[in-house]
Design an enzyme around this catalytic site. Structure first.
Site, PDB file in Angstrom:
ATOM      1  CG  HIS A 114       5.512  -5.786   1.647  1.00  0.00           C
ATOM      2  ND1 HIS A 114       5.388  -5.574   0.681  1.00  0.00           N
ATOM      3  CD2 HIS A 114       4.111  -5.057   2.173  1.00  0.00           C
ATOM      4  CE1 HIS A 114       4.606  -5.054   0.008  1.00  0.00           C
ATOM      5  NE2 HIS A 114       4.062  -4.817   0.440  1.00  0.00           N
ATOM      6  NE  ARG A 126      -0.024  -5.399   8.517  1.00  0.00           N
ATOM      7  CZ  ARG A 126       0.100  -4.465   9.544  1.00  0.00           C
ATOM      8  NH1 ARG A 126      -0.425  -5.403  10.247  1.00  0.00           N
ATOM      9  NH2 ARG A 126       0.697  -3.935   9.369  1.00  0.00           N
ATOM     10  CD  GLU A 144      -2.940  -4.483   3.055  1.00  0.00           C
ATOM     11  OE1 GLU A 144      -2.976  -5.492   2.961  1.00  0.00           O
ATOM     12  OE2 GLU A 144      -1.078  -4.405   3.173  1.00  0.00           O
ATOM     13  CG  HIS A 192       9.288  -3.684   4.160  1.00  0.00           C
ATOM     14  ND1 HIS A 192       8.591  -3.276   5.325  1.00  0.00           N
ATOM     15  CD2 HIS A 192       8.070  -3.078   3.388  1.00  0.00           C
ATOM     16  CE1 HIS A 192       7.667  -3.151   5.089  1.00  0.00           C
ATOM     17  NE2 HIS A 192       7.676  -2.231   3.346  1.00  0.00           N
ATOM     18  CD  GLU A 218      -3.064   1.127  -7.089  1.00  0.00           C
ATOM     19  OE1 GLU A 218      -2.992   0.548  -5.543  1.00  0.00           O
ATOM     20  OE2 GLU A 218      -2.133   1.044  -7.634  1.00  0.00           O
ATOM     21  CG  ASP A 267      -4.132  -1.470  -1.388  1.00  0.00           C
ATOM     22  OD1 ASP A 267      -3.373  -0.839   0.219  1.00  0.00           O
ATOM     23  OD2 ASP A 267      -4.059  -2.733  -1.510  1.00  0.00           O
TER      24      ASP A 267
HETATM   25  C1  UD1 Z   1       2.675  -0.800   4.675  1.00  0.00           C
HETATM   26  C2  UD1 Z   1       0.519  -1.433   5.079  1.00  0.00           C
HETATM   27  C3  UD1 Z   1       1.372  -2.209   3.400  1.00  0.00           C
HETATM   28  C4  UD1 Z   1       1.665  -1.527   2.137  1.00  0.00           C
HETATM   29  C5  UD1 Z   1       3.336  -1.577   2.258  1.00  0.00           C
HETATM   30  C6  UD1 Z   1       4.110  -1.097   1.581  1.00  0.00           C
HETATM   31  C7  UD1 Z   1      -0.694  -0.807   5.910  1.00  0.00           C
HETATM   32  C8  UD1 Z   1      -1.352  -1.964   7.136  1.00  0.00           C
HETATM   33  N1  UD1 Z   1       0.241  -1.892   5.376  1.00  0.00           N
HETATM   34  O1  UD1 Z   1       2.865  -2.721   5.234  1.00  0.00           O
HETATM   35  O2  UD1 Z   1      -0.328  -1.767   2.694  1.00  0.00           O
HETATM   36  O3  UD1 Z   1       1.784  -2.510   1.393  1.00  0.00           O
HETATM   37  O4  UD1 Z   1       3.317  -0.418   3.869  1.00  0.00           O
HETATM   38  O5  UD1 Z   1       5.497  -1.347   1.462  1.00  0.00           O
HETATM   39  O6  UD1 Z   1      -1.333  -0.461   5.719  1.00  0.00           O
HETATM   40  N2  UD1 Z   1       9.435   0.861   9.147  1.00  0.00           N
HETATM   41  C9  UD1 Z   1      10.273   0.999   8.584  1.00  0.00           C
HETATM   42  N3  UD1 Z   1      10.972   2.330   8.431  1.00  0.00           N
HETATM   43  C10 UD1 Z   1      10.111   2.221   7.233  1.00  0.00           C
HETATM   44  C11 UD1 Z   1       9.233   1.778   6.298  1.00  0.00           C
HETATM   45  C12 UD1 Z   1       8.218   1.020   7.716  1.00  0.00           C
HETATM   46  O7  UD1 Z   1      11.152   1.094   9.830  1.00  0.00           O
HETATM   47  O8  UD1 Z   1      10.308   3.424   6.486  1.00  0.00           O
HETATM   48  C13 UD1 Z   1       9.181  -0.674   9.728  1.00  0.00           C
HETATM   49  C14 UD1 Z   1       8.949  -0.411  11.287  1.00  0.00           C
HETATM   50  O9  UD1 Z   1       9.034  -0.677  12.238  1.00  0.00           O
HETATM   51  C15 UD1 Z   1       7.407   0.182  11.042  1.00  0.00           C
HETATM   52  C16 UD1 Z   1       7.112  -1.242  10.144  1.00  0.00           C
HETATM   53  O10 UD1 Z   1       8.337  -1.506   9.211  1.00  0.00           O
HETATM   54  O11 UD1 Z   1       6.529  -0.071  11.865  1.00  0.00           O
HETATM   55  C17 UD1 Z   1       6.085  -1.736   9.572  1.00  0.00           C
HETATM   56  O12 UD1 Z   1       5.100  -0.922   8.929  1.00  0.00           O
HETATM   57  P1  UD1 Z   1       3.618  -0.558   8.877  1.00  0.00           P
HETATM   58  O13 UD1 Z   1       3.730   0.564   7.675  1.00  0.00           O
HETATM   59  O14 UD1 Z   1       2.984  -0.982   9.892  1.00  0.00           O
HETATM   60  O15 UD1 Z   1       3.404  -2.065   7.465  1.00  0.00           O
HETATM   61  P2  UD1 Z   1       3.810  -2.359   6.393  1.00  0.00           P
HETATM   62  O16 UD1 Z   1       4.412  -4.089   5.758  1.00  0.00           O
HETATM   63  O17 UD1 Z   1       5.325  -1.550   5.710  1.00  0.00           O
HETATM   64  N1  UDP Z   2      10.323  -0.418  -4.209  1.00  0.00           N
HETATM   65  C1  UDP Z   2      11.555   0.139  -4.322  1.00  0.00           C
HETATM   66  N2  UDP Z   2      12.564  -0.054  -3.608  1.00  0.00           N
HETATM   67  C2  UDP Z   2      12.702  -1.126  -3.493  1.00  0.00           C
HETATM   68  C3  UDP Z   2      11.491  -2.076  -3.464  1.00  0.00           C
HETATM   69  C4  UDP Z   2      10.603  -1.787  -3.894  1.00  0.00           C
HETATM   70  O1  UDP Z   2      11.891   1.515  -4.522  1.00  0.00           O
HETATM   71  O2  UDP Z   2      13.968  -1.673  -2.515  1.00  0.00           O
HETATM   72  C5  UDP Z   2       9.444   0.343  -5.263  1.00  0.00           C
HETATM   73  C6  UDP Z   2       8.696  -0.686  -6.169  1.00  0.00           C
HETATM   74  O3  UDP Z   2       9.259  -0.328  -7.827  1.00  0.00           O
HETATM   75  C7  UDP Z   2       7.447   0.205  -6.480  1.00  0.00           C
HETATM   76  C8  UDP Z   2       6.635   0.010  -4.506  1.00  0.00           C
HETATM   77  O4  UDP Z   2       8.088   0.327  -4.095  1.00  0.00           O
HETATM   78  O5  UDP Z   2       7.195   1.235  -6.556  1.00  0.00           O
HETATM   79  C9  UDP Z   2       6.199  -0.952  -4.347  1.00  0.00           C
HETATM   80  O6  UDP Z   2       5.895  -1.104  -2.251  1.00  0.00           O
HETATM   81  P1  UDP Z   2       6.069  -2.415  -1.866  1.00  0.00           P
HETATM   82  O7  UDP Z   2       6.141  -3.386  -2.007  1.00  0.00           O
HETATM   83  O8  UDP Z   2       7.035  -2.293  -0.294  1.00  0.00           O
HETATM   84  O9  UDP Z   2       4.661  -2.489  -1.980  1.00  0.00           O
HETATM   85  P2  UDP Z   2       3.041  -2.437  -2.049  1.00  0.00           P
HETATM   86  O10 UDP Z   2       2.894  -1.952  -3.615  1.00  0.00           O
HETATM   87  O11 UDP Z   2       3.446  -4.261  -2.104  1.00  0.00           O
HETATM   88  O12 UDP Z   2       2.581  -1.849  -1.820  1.00  0.00           O
END
Ligand code: UD1
Ligand code: UDP
Length: 370
Positions: A208, A210, A135, A241, A121, A99
């Site tokens: 994490h 929103r 999502e 995160h 999924e 999602d």
């Molecule tokens: C995204 C997804 C969310 C998912 C989550 C998993 C959307 C809208 N959101 O949210 O559904 O549950 O990922 O974790 O698709 N960042 C880094 N390095 C990384 C990852 C993230 O620096 O490896 C920081 C960056 O500043 C980035 C910000 O996190 O811009 C947000 O990342 P983004 O993918 O937009 O949103 P998430 O909150 O991670």
């Molecule tokens: N996870 C990880 N390291 C961490 C926290 C989570 O590898 O420090 C893994 C966790 O086991 C799960 C996945 O990341 O499989 C979940 O990711 P996240 O919570 O970012 O996103 P969501 O599942 O809510 O979309």
């Protein structure tokens, strides 16, 4: 020789990678497929560590992540960059996962390119378009344009039937259990670098979403602070995160508190080992809600709604929301009441038997055989 089925798996965030890499590996073992991996890199560091762990070598890397990115810019980049790849490669099937923005927009792009789409999924719903945002709408979009939908549970398949989506719907279990079992059985990790105290009960926290940015996340942190003050026999481990919206709230409230370890996101293998070692897990993560019951760990979900109600019904997960008192009281009850703890820890995992990738492989073969 028959023509191979040309498949692309496209993903961009940590959880998508965890849930798609086992499928990439499975499909690549089968000679009937020509398999391509496309990374949007919506995440960067958190994605790369997973891809490396599973030994997946991407064919395309769009390298899109920007610090504190927004939905509009990310979405338009995904749409334009995938257009070029889809038009050039002419895949028989594009698989997206879950999602995220990567999933929603890549599926739309494949649809515009008149490419068949499979949703891994599929069928998860809260039926509230604003929760989780964005999502829930990404799921609805992807399911409405997919040709094949791989649902983790009966309930998720039923959600699709109820929305009048009946063709191409299959229950397969969630590939997260395939990933989890592979890592737990093959990639044990040493957690010495975290400096856990074996005499204390570990409570693992992740967040994490929103919807929780700002006040809700502040309440979660204040609940953690109160729990640490009340219980001298617990420690909190909080892998944060990388989203700055998480860190900007968490760090000022919880830094430099005794028995609270704020750490960098863990690679997937040590994270699985840490889940196994933990006493209770407090999370708003989707994936962790699915994994923890398979490891026999009680999970308290820091959300008002979940699209994963199965584990709540089975007893391994409780929805606690983000009210400070409710979080504190529920954890306190689990710490003090052994029977209540055991009831949650012994609940059955409803999310699959670890063979979801095999089922998906077979369904795709059958689909193209007919
Ligand atoms: C995204 C997804 C969310 C998912 C989550 C998993 C959307 C809208 N959101 O949210 O559904 O549950 O990922 O974790 O698709 N960042 C880094 N390095 C990384 C990852 C993230 O620096 O490896 C920081 C960056 O500043 C980035 C910000 O996190 O811009 C947000 O990342 P983004 O993918 O937009 O949103 P998430 O909150 O991670
Ligand atoms: N996870 C990880 N390291 C961490 C926290 C989570 O590898 O420090 C893994 C966790 O086991 C799960 C996945 O990341 O499989 C979940 O990711 P996240 O919570 O970012 O996103 P969501 O599942 O809510 O979309």
């Amino acid at each position: 020789m028959n023509k191979k089925i040309k498949i692309a798996l496209i993903f961009g965030t940590r959880p998508e990678a965890i849930k798609m890499c086992p499928l990439v590996k499975k499909l690549k073992e089968n000679n009937s497929f020509e398999v391509y991996t496309i990374l949007t890199a919506q995440h960067r560091q958190m994605l790369d560590s997973v891809v490396k762990l599973f030994g997946v070598v991407p064919d395309f890397d769009l390298n899109l992540m920007k610090p504190n990115q927004n939905l509009w810019e990310l979405s338009s980049e995904i749409l334009l960059k995938t257009k070029d790849i889809f038009e050039k490669e002419n895949f028989d099937l594009v698989l997206v996962h879950g999602d995220t923005t990567t999933a929603g927009i890549s599926a739309l792009s494949a649809f515009y390119s008149k490419t068949k789409i499979a949703h891994v999924e599929a069928g998860l719903r809260t039926f509230d378009k604003n929760y989780p945002f964005p999502e829930e709408i990404n799921r609805v979009i992807v399911d409405s344009i997919s040709d094949l939908m791989f649902c983790p549970t009966d309930k998720s398949a039923q959600n699709l039937y109820n929305s009048n989506i009946k063709k191409g719907v299959f229950k397969t279990g969630n590939t997260v259990i395939d990933a989890l079992l592979y890592v737990v059985n093959n990639k044990p990790s040493n957690l010495d670098f975290i400096g856990l105290n074996n005499n204390l009960k570990t409570i693992l926290v992740t967040s994490h979403r929103r919807e929780n940015f700002g006040e809700p996340l502040k309440n979660i942190c204040l609940a953690i602070k109160e729990l640490i003050e009340k219980n001298k026999d617990i420690e909190i481990v909080y892998p944060m995160h990388l989203n700055p919206n998480v860190r900007n709230t968490v760090i000022p409230i919880l830094e430099n508190i005794e028995r609270v370890k704020l750490i960098e996101p863990l690679d997937y293998a040590p994270f699985c080992t840490l889940m196994k070692k933990s006493h209770i897990i407090l999370t708003d993560s989707g994936g962790v809600q699915e994994e923890a019951p398979a490891l026999g760990k009680p999970v308290l979900v820091l959300r008002e709604e979940t699209e994963r109600p199965e584990a709540i019904e089975y007893g391994g997960v409780k929805l606690v929301g983000t009210n400070k008192e409710k979080i504190v009281n529920t954890i306190q009850e689990l710490l003090n009441n052994k029977d209540e703890y055991e009831k949650m820890a012994k609940a059955i995992n409803p999310y699959g038997d670890g063979h979801a990738c095999e089922y998906i492989e077979k369904i795709i073969l059958d689909y193209f055989a007919n």
